[in-house]
Design an enzyme around this catalytic site. Structure first.
Site, short mmCIF file in Angstrom:
data_model
loop_
_atom_site.label_atom_id
_atom_site.label_comp_id
_atom_site.label_asym_id
_atom_site.label_seq_id
_atom_site.Cartn_x
_atom_site.Cartn_y
_atom_site.Cartn_z
N SER A 1 0.87 -1.19 0.00
CA SER A 1 0.00 0.00 0.00
C SER A 1 0.90 1.23 0.00
O SER A 1 2.04 1.16 0.43
CB SER A 1 -0.85 0.00 1.26
OG SER A 1 -0.02 0.27 2.40
N ASP A 2 0.37 2.34 -0.47
CA ASP A 2 1.17 3.56 -0.32
C ASP A 2 1.05 3.98 1.15
O ASP A 2 0.18 3.53 1.89
CB ASP A 2 0.69 4.66 -1.29
CG ASP A 2 1.79 5.69 -1.52
OD1 ASP A 2 1.72 6.41 -2.51
OD2 ASP A 2 2.74 5.75 -0.70
N TRP A 3 1.90 4.87 1.53
CA TRP A 3 2.07 5.28 2.93
C TRP A 3 0.74 5.51 3.65
O TRP A 3 0.07 6.51 3.42
CB TRP A 3 2.91 6.55 2.98
CG TRP A 3 3.28 6.99 4.35
CD1 TRP A 3 2.45 7.45 5.32
CD2 TRP A 3 4.59 7.05 4.90
NE1 TRP A 3 3.14 7.79 6.44
CE2 TRP A 3 4.46 7.56 6.22
CE3 TRP A 3 5.86 6.73 4.46
CZ2 TRP A 3 5.55 7.73 7.08
CZ3 TRP A 3 6.95 6.92 5.30
CH2 TRP A 3 6.79 7.40 6.59
#
Ligand code: GLC
Length: 739
Positions: A278-280
């Site tokens: 996942s992105d941050w």
């Protein structure tokens, strides 16, 4: 001979098959030993705490978690010592599963290359692959296993700050570049000069409404498939080890929890075997999106949608076990994610030797060595776009007596890295060649360089103007280096106004009054609006942000040691009001031909045309296109047409030309763009030299996603255009696709 070849091929296949088979077996064996907690630990990723790239949730128990096997990966850890330290902690865990170290090595590690949008302007796929290769070599030598690159988001909106990180507006060019960059980063995965690539941000992050960072994306399935997905498919085809999903929602569903794109398309239709990070914090952000009412629902949506690893949101760690215990999800779903991650750790050889990427000697030898700096300088020169050279002020003579070098970009060093450069702790920026130093390195002892800053990038302080005018008056030629601040583009750097900041354009106007020949250099991470300068200054060079060899590369171009060959990968608007503006638009029922206004698709206060079009860039020489031939003018879908043409260097300098092939499908079940880039070739020609180049038109180049999302061609007429840019069409023809 054939028998021997066959045997070798069979042997090679069986070895690689047995290797991957043995990895699968080893993954299964390890999985059987793991507790549910340990499995969930593998899906967990935290940042180190000195190089933060998102809203940080401080985690005081990081080291304890690593020792307990509650972390599968860390990001923003780099350097042999620091990665070794965390890996040693991981070896204290019960099963000794090594950590993966990920880092944003976007355009170089220590040796810094031009920002990706600048590299895209080179249209030089081998140069971009080399750049990624060198970045991987230096990153891998510094303990890193995985880069969060390439960013392959197509973007048609220069207000969005992350255009600097991608390949621009065109799907065909972006697809070719995505493939080249993945190959560059990964080389042969498992080698000590390779890192895992990460195709990001899946998907359509570049279509954010208003070009506003993290904003919603609302687009048709067809547009998703036609414009935004192809570079990701190219990344799959190139063997990208990982994907990263995007912050944005797509048509109301956050990418992170979007089953359609991750489970149905990526892991389903495309049969992707790598893993998705996942992105941050994006898993946790599904609560903020208003999609998941709490962490448990966010984790449920993300894991079922196919997000395998949780970067920094801590959601999986806190909720997945509950979801299993409540039988909301099966362990099999978790096992699938864990296996994808473990497989990469085996492929990287980390189980054999968790410290194999931690070699101080190799790190010292690799970082910013002469081979890498030479490559960085050569790649950077290929990215410089010559926008104007009306009085042939360029190339400068090396006998020029006095050169005034003016502007806020001349002496600083770090700015040349642009955004997403790796901030190496305890490394000063002396190795970065400033634009001033590049000129000092270039000119002989008979040339005097005079300096004045003139003004700041922002603000309205004109106190420096007079000094700038004075040095200009003492010079034979003025080099004026201006632009936007290096971190006015990048993540969370959307701008509603993309004009030259501050009073820089006023400085240009004052310097113009001196009557001296002026070369304007524009440094930026995006297309900017600078209409007065574009209309009134005869010589303009777009230098983007060129990396640690910027000064040398700019000097190479200005003095003709490299003849500029780059062409714009994005359209440059006349005003923000034109955005989104891109070359491959539809015709509409009332196209404004020659700027007609009445009852035409146009603005009453601006022409429709851009300030500088996609694919535009000049050279110190000129090229003539001639002798266009098609092998046939009617083709069946199972046939091909060979297109050939001659290109002649009709000027005074050896140079490279990027020849672009555009097609228009005249009539179809869905309207098609007025032109689409379908191929290009970059060729080098000596003075007076003519080369014949050929393109091949096959059915794939004629195909598009129809209303049923079938990728198919339709019989009918096609226009073929050969251009030096999307607007500078040099040769035309047409052909018919037969039923
Ligand atoms: C950032 C970016 C992403 C990057 C990640 C780790 O928010 O969106 O591109 O790889 O976080 O730094």
């Amino acid at each position: 001979m054939k028998y021997i070849l066959k045997t070798i091929l069979l042997l090679t296949f069986s070895i690689s098959f047995s290797q991957s088979k043995s990895i699968d077996l080893r993954v299964e064996e390890l999985l059987k030993k793991m507790t549910l907690e340990e499995k969930i630990g593998q899906l967990n990723q935290y940042t180190d705490d000195w190089n933060i790239t998102g809203p940080l949730i401080v985690n005081p128990n990081k080291e304890t978690d690593v020792k307990a096997g509650m972390l599968g990966s860390m990001l923003n850890v780099n350097g042999v010592e620091r990665t070794r330290k965390y890996q040693e902690l991981a070896m204290q865990s019960r099963l000794k599963i090594p950590l993966l170290f990920g880092f944003d090595v976007i355009h170089g590690y220590k040796t810094t290359f031009p920002i990706p949008l600048a590299e895209a302007a080179s249209w030089d796929l081998s140069a971009m692959e080399l750049s990624a290769r060198i970045a991987a070599t230096e990153a891998a030598a510094s303990g890193i296993h995985w880069t969060f690159a390439p960013m392959v988001d197509i973007a048609r909106d220069p207000r969005w700050g992350r255009v600097m990180e991608g390949a621009g507006e065109d799907t065909y060019l972006g697809t070719k570049i995505a493939y080249a960059r993945v190959k560059g980063f990964q080389g042969k995965l498992g080698n000590l000069n390779s890192v895992m690539a990460c195709a990001k941000h899946f998907a359509a992050y570049g279509a954010a409404v208003g070009g506003r960072e993290y904003n919603s994306v609302d687009l048709s399935d067809r547009m998703l498939w036609e414009v935004y997905l192809p570079p990701f498919k190219a990344a799959v085809d190139a063997g990208a080890a990982t994907f990263m999903n995007a912050f944005n929602d797509i048509n109301g569903i956050p990418s992170t929890g979007n089953k359609y794109i991750q489970r149905d398309i990526l892991k389903g239709k495309w049969n992707y075997k790598g893993f998705v990070v996942s992105d941050w914090g994006s898993i946790g952000e599904m609560y903020t999106h208003g999609y998941s009412k709490d962490g448990i629902e966010a984790a449920f949506s993300a894991i079922t949608a196919g997000s395998d690893m949780d970067m920094e949101s801590n959601t999986y760690r806190n909720t997945l076990a509950q979801l299993v215990n409540k039988k909301r999800i099966s362990v099999a779903l978790i096992d699938d994610a864990v296996k994808r991650i473990l497989r990469k750790k085996f492929e990287l050889g980390l189980f054999e030797d968790p410290f194999r990427f931690c070699n101080s000697e190799r790190q010292k030898m690799a970082l910013n060595n002469s081979e890498h700096t030479k490559a960085a300088r050569e790649v950077a020169a290929k990215c410089v776009v010559l926008l104007k050279n009306e009085k042939n002020i360029l190339p400068l003579s090396k006998e020029t007596k006095t050169i005034a070098v003016i502007g806020p970009m001349v002496k600083p060093k770090r700015i040349n890295h642009g955004f997403w450069a790796v901030n190496l702790k305890d490394v000063d920026s002396t190795y970065i060649v400033s634009q001033w130093e590049g000129l000092e390195n270039k000119v002989g002892k008979n040339t005097k360089l005079l300096y004045a800053k003139g003004c700041d990038i922002e603000g309205d302080n004109k106190a420096g103007f007079q000094e700038a005018i004075d040095v200009a008056n003492q010079s034979d030629v003025v080099l004026l280096s201006i632009g936007e601040r290096y971190n006015m583009s990048g993540e969370a750097k959307s701008r509603s106004n993309i004009h030259l900041p501050g009073i820089q354009e006023e400085l240009i106007k004052e310097l113009q009054k001196t009557g001296k020949p002026i070369v304007v250099l524009i440094n930026a991470g995006r297309p900017l609006v600078f209409n007065w300068t574009a209309d009134n200054m005869p010589t303009i060079v777009y230098t983007w942000w060129l990396g640690s060899e910027a000064g040398n590369a700019i000097a190479d171009v200005l003095f003709g040691d490299y003849n500029p060959s780059a062409k714009l990968p994005m359209t440059f608007p006349r005003a923000e009001g034109q955005i989104p503006i891109y070359y491959n638009h539809f015709n509409t029922g009332r196209p404004s031909i020659n700027e007609e206004k009445l009852y035409k698709s146009s603005y009453i206060d601006l022409p429709n045309t851009p300030k500088f079009p996609f694919g535009f860039g000049l050279s110190y020489t000129t090229f003539n296109y001639s002798n266009l031939k098609l092998s046939k003018t009617k083709m069946k879908s199972n046939e091909k047409i060979e297109v050939s043409l001659d290109v002649t260097n009709t000027g005074k300098y050896e140079g490279e030309e990027i020849v672009q092939l555009y097609l228009q499908d005249k009539f179809a079940s869905l309207i098609r763009p007025i032109k689409e880039l379908k191929d290009f070739q970059k060729i080098k020609l000596a003075v007076g030299e003519t080369k014949t180049i050929t393109f091949v038109i096959d059915n794939e180049k004629l195909s598009f996603y129809n209303e049923k999302l079938e990728f198919k061609s339709e019989a009918g007429d096609f226009d073929l255009m050969i251009g030096a840019s999307s607007e500078d069409i040099r040769l035309k023809s047409s052909f018919e696709l037969l039923p």
